[in-house]
Write an enzyme that holds these catalytic residues in place. Structure first.
Site, PDB file in Angstrom:
ATOM      1  N   ASP A 297      60.421  37.149 -35.024  1.00  0.00           N
ATOM      2  CA  ASP A 297      60.004  37.541 -36.377  1.00  0.00           C
ATOM      3  C   ASP A 297      58.984  36.594 -37.009  1.00  0.00           C
ATOM      4  O   ASP A 297      58.918  36.483 -38.228  1.00  0.00           O
ATOM      5  CB  ASP A 297      61.244  37.675 -37.272  1.00  0.00           C
TER       6      ASP A 297
HETATM    7  N1  LIG Z   1      60.877  25.465 -47.724  1.00  0.00           N
HETATM    8  C1  LIG Z   1      60.036  26.310 -48.319  1.00  0.00           C
HETATM    9  N2  LIG Z   1      59.130  25.862 -49.206  1.00  0.00           N
HETATM   10  C2  LIG Z   1      58.279  26.696 -49.818  1.00  0.00           C
HETATM   11  N3  LIG Z   1      58.238  28.010 -49.604  1.00  0.00           N
HETATM   12  C3  LIG Z   1      59.115  28.538 -48.747  1.00  0.00           C
HETATM   13  C4  LIG Z   1      60.045  27.708 -48.048  1.00  0.00           C
HETATM   14  N4  LIG Z   1      60.805  28.521 -47.267  1.00  0.00           N
HETATM   15  C5  LIG Z   1      60.362  29.767 -47.472  1.00  0.00           C
HETATM   16  N5  LIG Z   1      59.348  29.788 -48.355  1.00  0.00           N
HETATM   17  C6  LIG Z   1      58.617  30.940 -48.872  1.00  0.00           C
HETATM   18  O1  LIG Z   1      59.531  31.965 -49.128  1.00  0.00           O
HETATM   19  C7  LIG Z   1      59.234  33.099 -48.348  1.00  0.00           C
HETATM   20  C8  LIG Z   1      60.518  33.714 -47.822  1.00  0.00           C
HETATM   21  O2  LIG Z   1      61.249  32.768 -47.088  1.00  0.00           O
HETATM   22  P1  LIG Z   1      61.728  33.107 -45.621  1.00  0.00           P
HETATM   23  O3  LIG Z   1      60.570  33.497 -44.804  1.00  0.00           O
HETATM   24  O4  LIG Z   1      62.528  31.953 -45.155  1.00  0.00           O
HETATM   25  O5  LIG Z   1      62.678  34.326 -45.931  1.00  0.00           O
HETATM   26  P2  LIG Z   1      62.928  35.724 -45.241  1.00  0.00           P
HETATM   27  O6  LIG Z   1      63.525  36.584 -46.250  1.00  0.00           O
HETATM   28  O7  LIG Z   1      63.719  35.441 -44.026  1.00  0.00           O
HETATM   29  O8  LIG Z   1      61.552  36.299 -44.842  1.00  0.00           O
HETATM   30  P3  LIG Z   1      61.211  37.471 -43.771  1.00  0.00           P
HETATM   31  O9  LIG Z   1      60.556  38.507 -44.571  1.00  0.00           O
HETATM   32  O10 LIG Z   1      60.277  36.805 -42.838  1.00  0.00           O
HETATM   33  O11 LIG Z   1      62.478  37.886 -43.102  1.00  0.00           O
HETATM   34  C9  LIG Z   1      58.336  32.622 -47.246  1.00  0.00           C
HETATM   35  O12 LIG Z   1      57.482  33.631 -46.811  1.00  0.00           O
HETATM   36  C10 LIG Z   1      57.608  31.467 -47.898  1.00  0.00           C
HETATM   37  O13 LIG Z   1      56.506  31.937 -48.636  1.00  0.00           O
END
Ligand SMILES: Nc1ncnc2c1ncn2[C@@H]1O[C@H](COP(=O)(O)OP(=O)(O)OP(=O)(O)O)[C@@H](O)[C@H]1O
Ligand SMILES: [Mg+2]
Length: 410
Positions: A297
């Protein structure tokens, strides 16, 4: 009521342009003259840079949606729906979502009504019908992504707990709630981030938090039992916001196209030109790591650039590292490497081709890949029984590793 609504776009607190909502449901972004004139201007995004390094100032209007750079600042999926519902704004009306969520966006961008108007004109069709939302103050938090997640602050009084700030602004952590579809996603992410740190990947501080130690979680949202994955935001520093952008923004594509249009090769090329060898090595390290753990992913929004000096990007710390094959069978990466996306076709040959086509030196890339694989296998064998992973996931990953050419090459 004016038929033009204008939002100020600020970078590090300085107004650098305006986003205007015009008649016919069009929006247009324009940089301010002072920003254009500034030679040492902070970078908003690479998609605004022309081939000679100058600023692109002629930007087309968009119909109905805002331009990709801004659309990518908004959350996707259920979180967007949830926030839109609370605000009484239609989930597809991006201009109005930016209006209500613009105070806490990824990076150092903030967006606010130019004339201080607290709320979009009521007669405007940006508001959902019969909107009885909570009003913007209740929901000033926003992060892109499909799982439900919130910006949180450390809650020192509560023994390592976290709190969702009432106004959403100012949180330095992201809390990712358990999934209602799959068991143990936060634990899996915690395990993979631990392994990533062990192989030398740049990861922020992270931990698992009991859901009942999180204060201020909105009612009626997600699962309430179990643990959440919390990670420190790398776009929030001790001296204020640090600017970031994701690779969907870099390539100017809308979030729903995050699996298309670009490849690892094109990301590598950008890093080679804009950031240099260290970021390229880190990219290779992470791609190899994700192949090894079976992370299918890593789409464009799971890679970001960070601008520590406000002008020059490097690859931002890693986030969203999950062994997705533990939940869903998948034989390939989210993006093509160069010619293929198959895990079992990623070896020295594909990596060499990728580096060559991206204009990067091949040997350092191969060396990083080899070193990462070696370090991973050592860490995996030492840790797999102690990580927060169910036995079935360990078995799945072991079987996956046995099929990989990149492992056989070590
Ligand atoms: N440690 C961090 N610091 C700053 N921004 C972050 C961090 N972790 C995540 N993000 C932001 O938040 C968004 C969502 O986090 P993440 O990708 O971990 O979640 P997700 O819901 O699993 O996303 P996906 O749609 O890929 O499944 C990321 O695309 C990024 O922009
Ligand atoms: Mg993500």
């Amino acid at each position: 009521m004016p038929d033009v609504s204008v939002l100020d776009v600020r970078l590090h607190g300085e107004t650098i342009g305006t986003l205007a909502h015009l008649g016919g449901d069009r929006t247009i972004f324009a940089f301010s003259d002072s920003y254009v004139a500034r030679e040492d201007r902070p970078t908003l995004g690479l998609s605004f840079k022309d081939a000679l390094g100058g600023l692109i100032t002629e930007l087309p209007a968009t119909q109905r949606r805002v331009a990709p750079f801004f659309a990518n600042l908004l959350p996707e999926g259920p979180l967007r729906d949830y926030l839109a519902r609370r605000a009484g704004v239609h989930a597809e009306r991006e201009f109005f979502l930016l209006w209500v969520l613009g105070r806490d966006l990824p990076g150092a961008v903030t967006i606010a009504p130019a004339d201080g108007e607290a709320w979009p004109p009521m007669a405007d069709d940006g508001l959902a019908e019969g909107a009885g939302g909570d009003r913007p103050d209740a929901l000033r938090f926003s992060l892109a992504g499909v799982q439900l997640k919130f910006s949180a602050i450390e809650n020192r009084g509560r023994n390592g707990g976290l709190a969702i700030p009432a106004h959403g602004v100012g949180g330095a952590w992201i809390v990712k709630l358990p999934s209602s579809r799959f068991e143990g996603v936060p634990e899996n992410e915690h395990a993979m981030m631990s392994l990533a740190r062990a192989v030398g990947i740049d990861v922020p501080e992270f931990r698992l938090v009991d859901l009942d130690a999180i204060g201020g979680l909105p009612e009626g949202i997600g699962r309430r039992e179990g643990r959440a994955f919390a990670i420190r935001r790398f776009d929030r520093g001790p001296h204020g916001p640090v600017h970031i952008e994701d690779f969907a923004q870099v390539f100017g594509v809308y979030p729903e196209r995050k699996y298309e249009t670009a490849t690892v090769r094109s990301i590598a090329q950008v890093l080679g030109i804009e950031s240099g060898a260290e970021s390229v090595a880190e990219l290779v390290r992470r791609v190899v790591f994700c192949v090894l753990i079976g992370n299918a992913d890593m789409h464009l929004k799971n890679w970001s650039l960070i601008y520590p000096d406000r002008r020059t990007p490097r690859l931002a710390p890693a986030y969203d590292l999950v062994s997705t094959i533990a939940f869903l069978d998948d034989d390939g990466f989210a993006l093509k490497f160069a010619r293929t996306r198959r895990f079992d076709a990623f070896g020295r040959e594909e990596l060499s081709y990728l580096a060559e086509k991206a204009g990067l030196p091949v040997r350092p890339a191969l060396a990083v890949a080899r070193e990462t694989t070696e370090r991973f296998l050592l860490a995996w064998e030492a840790e797999k029984a102690h990580l927060s992973l169910p036995a079935a996931a360990v078995t799945t990953i072991d079987a996956h590793l046995a099929r990989l050419p990149i492992v056989r090459g070590v």
